[in-house]
Write a protein that holds these residues in place. Structure first.
Motif, short mmCIF file in Angstrom:
data_model
loop_
_atom_site.label_atom_id
_atom_site.label_comp_id
_atom_site.label_asym_id
_atom_site.label_seq_id
_atom_site.Cartn_x
_atom_site.Cartn_y
_atom_site.Cartn_z
N THR A 99 0.21 -23.52 -17.83
CA THR A 99 -1.25 -23.12 -17.44
C THR A 99 -1.56 -21.77 -18.14
OG1 THR A 99 -1.07 -24.07 -15.08
CG2 THR A 99 -2.66 -22.45 -15.80
N ASP A 100 -2.68 -21.72 -18.76
CA ASP A 100 -2.98 -20.44 -19.35
C ASP A 100 -3.67 -19.60 -18.17
OD1 ASP A 100 -1.89 -21.13 -21.87
OD2 ASP A 100 -3.89 -22.17 -22.49
N LEU A 101 -3.29 -18.29 -18.45
CA LEU A 101 -3.94 -17.33 -17.30
C LEU A 101 -4.28 -16.11 -18.48
CD1 LEU A 101 -1.17 -16.85 -14.75
CD2 LEU A 101 -3.28 -18.06 -14.56
N VAL A 102 -5.50 -15.72 -18.04
CA VAL A 102 -5.91 -14.50 -18.52
C VAL A 102 -5.76 -13.25 -17.83
CG1 VAL A 102 -8.22 -13.14 -19.54
CG2 VAL A 102 -7.74 -15.68 -19.72
N ILE A 103 -4.93 -12.22 -18.29
CA ILE A 103 -4.51 -11.18 -17.71
C ILE A 103 -5.49 -10.00 -17.75
CG2 ILE A 103 -2.53 -9.73 -16.99
CD1 ILE A 103 -2.09 -12.78 -16.32
N ASP A 104 -5.79 -9.24 -16.70
CA ASP A 104 -6.44 -8.10 -16.76
C ASP A 104 -5.59 -6.94 -16.29
OD1 ASP A 104 -8.35 -6.10 -16.71
OD2 ASP A 104 -9.55 -6.78 -15.17
N GLY A 105 -4.95 -6.24 -17.00
CA GLY A 105 -3.99 -5.22 -16.56
C GLY A 105 -4.87 -3.82 -16.57
N SER A 106 -5.93 -3.70 -16.73
CA SER A 106 -6.74 -2.41 -16.58
C SER A 106 -6.79 -2.05 -15.30
CB SER A 106 -8.24 -2.67 -17.32
OG SER A 106 -9.00 -3.65 -16.48
N GLN A 107 -6.89 -2.87 -14.30
CA GLN A 107 -6.97 -2.41 -12.80
C GLN A 107 -5.41 -2.04 -12.20
OE1 GLN A 107 -10.09 -2.07 -11.41
NE2 GLN A 107 -10.67 -2.63 -13.30
N GLY A 108 -4.55 -1.99 -12.93
CA GLY A 108 -3.19 -1.67 -12.29
C GLY A 108 -2.36 -2.72 -11.95
N SER A 109 -1.52 -2.56 -10.98
CA SER A 109 -0.81 -3.68 -10.21
C SER A 109 -1.53 -4.31 -9.29
CB SER A 109 0.44 -2.91 -9.51
OG SER A 109 1.36 -2.29 -10.59
#
Length: 67
Positions: free
Chosen positions: A18-28
């Motif tokens: 499964t492909d996930l788009v990760i948004d790390g700009s909001q921290g943990s």
């Protein structure tokens, strides 16, 4: 650090990629994403380490319990 990236993970229920788009700009953060094949919820945990400039992504089933 790249704040947005795509990661392929295995569904803990059916094993499908499964492909996930990760948004790390909001921290943990942690959230649930539905598998596109079996429609079960995947628990996604994103841990951002500012000092090492890294983002760790882990997934598990939503029905696992911690005692």
């Amino acid at each position: 650090m790249r704040d947005f990236f795509q990661r392929t993970v295995n569904c803990p229920h059916c094993g499908t990629d499964t492909d996930l788009v990760i948004d790390g700009s909001q921290g943990s953060q942690e959230y649930f994403e539905d598998c596109s094949v079996c429609c079960n919820a995947i628990h996604v945990v994103i841990t951002r380490n500012e000092l090492l400039d890294k983002i760790q992504v882990s997934v598990d089933a939503d029905d696992e319990q911690i005692f």
